[in-house]
Design a protein around this motif. Structure first.
Motif, mmCIF file in Angstrom:
data_model
loop_
_atom_site.group_PDB
_atom_site.id
_atom_site.type_symbol
_atom_site.label_atom_id
_atom_site.label_comp_id
_atom_site.label_asym_id
_atom_site.label_seq_id
_atom_site.Cartn_x
_atom_site.Cartn_y
_atom_site.Cartn_z
ATOM 1 N N UNK A 64 0.706 -1.285 0.007
ATOM 2 C CA UNK A 64 0.053 0.105 -0.044
ATOM 3 C C UNK A 64 0.800 1.237 -0.035
ATOM 4 N N UNK A 65 0.594 2.013 -0.788
ATOM 5 C CA UNK A 65 1.518 3.505 -0.953
ATOM 6 C C UNK A 65 0.745 4.468 -0.397
ATOM 7 N N UNK A 73 5.664 5.950 1.688
ATOM 8 C CA UNK A 73 5.627 4.780 2.436
ATOM 9 C C UNK A 73 5.111 3.621 1.669
ATOM 10 N N UNK A 74 6.002 2.621 1.503
ATOM 11 C CA UNK A 74 5.288 1.319 0.746
ATOM 12 C C UNK A 74 5.202 0.490 1.995
ATOM 13 N N UNK A 75 4.139 0.089 2.329
ATOM 14 C CA UNK A 75 3.700 -0.742 3.267
ATOM 15 C C UNK A 75 3.316 -2.033 2.933
ATOM 16 N N UNK A 76 3.882 -3.170 3.228
ATOM 17 C CA UNK A 76 3.407 -4.504 3.104
ATOM 18 C C UNK A 76 2.026 -4.785 3.700
ATOM 19 N N UNK A 77 1.045 -5.214 3.004
ATOM 20 C CA UNK A 77 -0.231 -5.686 3.667
ATOM 21 C C UNK A 77 -0.367 -7.198 3.532
ATOM 22 N N UNK A 78 0.263 -7.772 4.535
ATOM 23 C CA UNK A 78 0.195 -9.221 4.672
ATOM 24 C C UNK A 78 -0.983 -10.044 4.360
ATOM 25 N N UNK A 142 5.502 10.829 -6.051
ATOM 26 C CA UNK A 142 5.911 9.352 -5.926
ATOM 27 C C UNK A 142 5.705 8.878 -7.509
ATOM 28 N N UNK A 143 4.290 9.071 -8.008
ATOM 29 C CA UNK A 143 4.061 8.473 -9.239
ATOM 30 C C UNK A 143 4.702 9.039 -10.461
ATOM 31 N N UNK A 144 5.060 10.390 -10.644
ATOM 32 C CA UNK A 144 5.746 11.101 -11.417
ATOM 33 C C UNK A 144 7.474 10.477 -11.660
ATOM 34 N N UNK A 145 7.659 10.216 -10.013
ATOM 35 C CA UNK A 145 9.182 9.718 -9.981
ATOM 36 C C UNK A 145 9.224 8.279 -10.419
ATOM 37 N N UNK A 146 8.176 7.386 -10.218
ATOM 38 C CA UNK A 146 8.367 6.122 -10.366
ATOM 39 C C UNK A 146 7.991 5.186 -11.527
ATOM 40 N N UNK A 162 9.409 -7.119 -3.098
ATOM 41 C CA UNK A 162 9.825 -6.296 -2.094
ATOM 42 C C UNK A 162 11.003 -5.574 -2.206
ATOM 43 N N UNK A 163 12.084 -6.157 -2.700
ATOM 44 C CA UNK A 163 13.474 -5.486 -2.623
ATOM 45 C C UNK A 163 13.404 -4.366 -3.652
ATOM 46 N N UNK A 164 12.525 -4.603 -4.899
ATOM 47 C CA UNK A 164 12.422 -3.415 -6.052
ATOM 48 C C UNK A 164 11.496 -2.242 -5.234
ATOM 49 N N UNK A 165 10.505 -2.593 -4.668
ATOM 50 C CA UNK A 165 9.629 -1.494 -3.909
ATOM 51 C C UNK A 165 10.344 -0.795 -2.809
ATOM 52 N N UNK A 166 11.102 -1.542 -1.924
ATOM 53 C CA UNK A 166 11.792 -0.879 -0.929
ATOM 54 C C UNK A 166 12.923 0.135 -1.469
ATOM 55 N N UNK A 167 13.366 -0.366 -2.394
ATOM 56 C CA UNK A 167 14.594 0.473 -3.440
ATOM 57 C C UNK A 167 13.937 1.473 -3.817
ATOM 58 N N UNK A 168 12.813 1.548 -4.139
ATOM 59 C CA UNK A 168 12.223 2.621 -4.949
ATOM 60 C C UNK A 168 11.627 3.626 -3.662
ATOM 61 N N UNK A 169 11.191 3.207 -2.695
ATOM 62 C CA UNK A 169 10.907 4.034 -1.683
ATOM 63 C C UNK A 169 11.828 4.522 -1.192
#
Length: 196
Positions: A64-65, A73-78, A142-146, A162-169
Protein backbone atom coordinates in the motif's frame (compact mmCIF):
# COMPACT_ATOMS: atom_id res chain seq x y z
CA UNK A 1 26.28 -1.61 -14.72
CA UNK A 2 28.03 -4.91 -15.46
CA UNK A 3 29.51 -3.45 -18.63
CA UNK A 4 30.69 -0.27 -16.91
CA UNK A 5 32.35 -2.24 -14.10
CA UNK A 6 33.76 -4.91 -16.39
CA UNK A 7 32.10 -7.75 -14.47
CA UNK A 8 29.60 -10.44 -15.42
CA UNK A 9 25.89 -9.78 -15.21
CA UNK A 10 25.52 -12.28 -12.33
CA UNK A 11 28.20 -10.51 -10.30
CA UNK A 12 26.54 -7.12 -10.81
CA UNK A 13 23.12 -8.60 -10.02
CA UNK A 14 24.37 -10.11 -6.74
CA UNK A 15 25.95 -6.79 -5.74
CA UNK A 16 22.75 -4.87 -6.43
CA UNK A 17 20.71 -7.52 -4.58
CA UNK A 18 23.00 -7.04 -1.56
CA UNK A 19 22.34 -3.28 -1.69
CA UNK A 20 18.60 -3.87 -1.95
CA UNK A 21 18.70 -6.24 1.02
CA UNK A 22 20.54 -3.61 3.08
CA UNK A 23 17.86 -1.06 2.15
CA UNK A 24 15.13 -3.52 3.11
CA UNK A 25 16.82 -4.35 6.42
CA UNK A 26 16.70 -0.64 7.35
CA UNK A 27 13.08 -0.09 6.38
CA UNK A 28 10.39 0.40 9.01
CA UNK A 29 8.54 -2.79 8.09
CA UNK A 30 11.60 -4.99 7.50
CA UNK A 31 10.66 -7.51 10.18
CA UNK A 32 7.18 -7.98 8.72
CA UNK A 33 8.47 -8.31 5.15
CA UNK A 34 11.21 -10.79 6.03
CA UNK A 35 8.77 -12.97 7.96
CA UNK A 36 6.09 -12.79 5.26
CA UNK A 37 7.94 -13.37 2.01
CA UNK A 38 8.78 -16.94 1.04
CA UNK A 39 12.46 -17.36 0.21
CA UNK A 40 13.51 -14.17 2.01
CA UNK A 41 14.90 -14.68 5.49
CA UNK A 42 17.83 -14.70 7.87
CA UNK A 43 19.62 -17.95 8.53
CA UNK A 44 20.66 -19.09 11.99
CA UNK A 45 24.11 -17.60 11.30
CA UNK A 46 22.54 -14.14 10.94
CA UNK A 47 23.18 -13.91 7.20
CA UNK A 48 20.52 -12.38 5.02
CA UNK A 49 19.33 -15.03 2.56
CA UNK A 50 17.42 -14.68 -0.67
CA UNK A 51 16.37 -17.98 -2.20
CA UNK A 52 17.54 -17.67 -5.80
CA UNK A 53 15.72 -20.78 -7.04
CA UNK A 54 13.19 -20.47 -9.85
CA UNK A 55 10.44 -22.04 -7.78
CA UNK A 56 7.03 -20.62 -8.59
CA UNK A 57 3.71 -20.54 -6.81
CA UNK A 58 4.60 -18.18 -3.99
CA UNK A 59 2.05 -15.48 -3.12
CA UNK A 60 2.76 -12.14 -4.78
CA UNK A 61 2.93 -9.53 -2.01
CA UNK A 62 0.81 -6.38 -2.10
CA UNK A 63 2.11 -3.00 -0.96
CA UNK A 64 0.00 0.00 0.00
CA UNK A 65 1.33 3.43 -0.96
CA UNK A 66 1.02 6.34 1.46
CA UNK A 67 2.39 9.78 0.59
CA UNK A 68 2.99 12.17 3.46
CA UNK A 69 4.50 15.49 2.48
CA UNK A 70 7.74 14.82 0.63
CA UNK A 71 7.96 11.17 1.72
CA UNK A 72 6.37 7.96 0.56
CA UNK A 73 5.80 4.78 2.51
CA UNK A 74 5.34 1.45 0.74
CA UNK A 75 3.74 -0.76 3.38
CA UNK A 76 3.45 -4.51 3.00
CA UNK A 77 -0.15 -5.61 3.52
CA UNK A 78 0.33 -9.26 4.53
CA UNK A 79 -3.36 -10.16 4.48
CA UNK A 80 -3.62 -9.33 0.75
CA UNK A 81 -2.13 -10.96 -2.32
CA UNK A 82 -2.55 -10.63 -6.07
CA UNK A 83 -5.73 -12.69 -6.05
CA UNK A 84 -7.20 -10.22 -3.54
CA UNK A 85 -6.71 -7.41 -6.05
CA UNK A 86 -8.57 -9.41 -8.70
CA UNK A 87 -11.36 -10.16 -6.20
CA UNK A 88 -11.75 -6.45 -5.36
CA UNK A 89 -11.71 -5.55 -9.05
CA UNK A 90 -14.29 -8.13 -10.12
CA UNK A 91 -16.64 -7.96 -7.12
CA UNK A 92 -16.24 -4.43 -5.75
CA UNK A 93 -15.25 -2.54 -8.92
CA UNK A 94 -11.83 -1.45 -7.62
CA UNK A 95 -10.22 0.27 -10.60
CA UNK A 96 -6.84 -1.03 -11.75
CA UNK A 97 -4.23 0.00 -14.26
CA UNK A 98 -0.73 -1.12 -15.06
CA UNK A 99 2.72 0.32 -15.61
CA UNK A 100 4.71 -2.39 -17.33
CA UNK A 101 4.50 -5.49 -15.12
CA UNK A 102 3.18 -3.57 -12.09
CA UNK A 103 -0.56 -3.46 -11.42
CA UNK A 104 -1.78 -0.57 -9.30
CA UNK A 105 -5.21 0.26 -7.98
CA UNK A 106 -7.31 3.25 -7.19
CA UNK A 107 -7.53 4.44 -3.58
CA UNK A 108 -8.01 1.64 -1.08
CA UNK A 109 -8.77 2.42 2.58
CA UNK A 110 -5.96 4.69 3.83
CA UNK A 111 -3.73 3.97 0.82
CA UNK A 112 -3.36 6.14 -2.26
CA UNK A 113 -2.99 2.88 -4.21
CA UNK A 114 -2.09 -0.77 -3.90
CA UNK A 115 0.83 -2.22 -5.90
CA UNK A 116 1.38 -5.79 -6.99
CA UNK A 117 3.66 -7.39 -9.57
CA UNK A 118 1.01 -8.61 -11.92
CA UNK A 119 2.18 -10.18 -15.17
CA UNK A 120 0.90 -13.60 -14.07
CA UNK A 121 -2.42 -12.13 -12.86
CA UNK A 122 -3.28 -10.67 -16.24
CA UNK A 123 -2.52 -13.96 -17.97
CA UNK A 124 -4.21 -16.25 -15.42
CA UNK A 125 -7.45 -14.29 -15.21
CA UNK A 126 -7.42 -12.82 -18.72
CA UNK A 127 -8.19 -9.38 -17.30
CA UNK A 128 -7.06 -6.04 -18.62
CA UNK A 129 -5.86 -3.43 -16.17
CA UNK A 130 -6.57 -0.21 -18.00
CA UNK A 131 -9.45 1.39 -16.12
CA UNK A 132 -9.94 5.12 -16.58
CA UNK A 133 -10.64 7.66 -13.87
CA UNK A 134 -8.19 6.57 -11.17
CA UNK A 135 -7.49 9.28 -8.59
CA UNK A 136 -3.72 9.07 -9.02
CA UNK A 137 -2.02 12.17 -10.38
CA UNK A 138 0.94 10.74 -12.28
CA UNK A 139 2.37 14.17 -13.07
CA UNK A 140 3.82 14.78 -9.59
CA UNK A 141 5.14 13.14 -6.46
CA UNK A 142 5.88 9.45 -6.15
CA UNK A 143 4.00 8.46 -9.31
CA UNK A 144 5.89 10.90 -11.50
CA UNK A 145 9.15 9.65 -9.98
CA UNK A 146 8.34 5.96 -10.30
CA UNK A 147 6.34 5.42 -13.49
CA UNK A 148 9.30 5.05 -15.86
CA UNK A 149 11.04 2.77 -13.37
CA UNK A 150 7.95 0.54 -13.16
CA UNK A 151 7.71 0.33 -16.95
CA UNK A 152 11.33 -0.90 -17.17
CA UNK A 153 10.83 -3.87 -14.82
CA UNK A 154 10.81 -7.01 -16.92
CA UNK A 155 9.99 -10.07 -14.81
CA UNK A 156 9.01 -9.79 -11.16
CA UNK A 157 9.11 -12.69 -8.73
CA UNK A 158 7.37 -12.66 -5.33
CA UNK A 159 10.74 -12.83 -3.56
CA UNK A 160 12.23 -9.88 -5.48
CA UNK A 161 9.21 -7.60 -5.57
CA UNK A 162 9.68 -6.30 -1.97
CA UNK A 163 13.32 -5.53 -2.72
CA UNK A 164 12.40 -3.45 -5.78
CA UNK A 165 9.60 -1.61 -4.00
CA UNK A 166 11.77 -0.83 -0.97
CA UNK A 167 14.56 0.38 -3.25
CA UNK A 168 12.13 2.71 -4.98
CA UNK A 169 10.78 3.96 -1.63
CA UNK A 170 14.38 4.62 -0.53
CA UNK A 171 15.30 6.40 -3.77
CA UNK A 172 12.22 8.60 -3.63
CA UNK A 173 12.68 9.54 0.02
CA UNK A 174 16.35 10.37 -0.62
CA UNK A 175 15.90 11.88 -4.09
CA UNK A 176 17.61 15.12 -3.04
CA UNK A 177 20.40 13.42 -1.08
CA UNK A 178 23.72 11.86 -1.98
CA UNK A 179 22.76 8.22 -1.43
CA UNK A 180 26.31 6.83 -1.52
CA UNK A 181 27.13 7.53 2.17
CA UNK A 182 23.70 6.28 3.23
CA UNK A 183 24.15 3.02 1.32
CA UNK A 184 27.68 2.64 2.66
CA UNK A 185 26.33 3.05 6.20
CA UNK A 186 23.59 0.49 5.55
CA UNK A 187 26.08 -2.01 4.14
CA UNK A 188 28.49 -1.59 7.06
CA UNK A 189 25.85 -1.61 9.81
CA UNK A 190 25.38 -4.57 12.09
CA UNK A 191 22.82 -7.04 10.79
CA UNK A 192 19.52 -6.26 12.55
CA UNK A 193 18.12 -8.98 14.80
CA UNK A 194 14.92 -10.20 13.20
CA UNK A 195 14.50 -13.25 15.44
CA UNK A 196 11.61 -13.41 17.89
Amino acid sequence: MAEQLGVTYNTAYKAVTTLRMAILAHSLDARLIIRSIEGLDFSKSGKFHLDMSTRSGARMPVFGIVERGSHVFADLIPELDGDSIIHFKMNFHLKTANLGKIIYTDRFKQYAALLVGGSHLSARYNIRHNDKGLFIDSSKGFWSFSKDWFRRLKGISPRNFPLYIKELEFRYNHRNDDIFPILAEYLCAMVPDFED
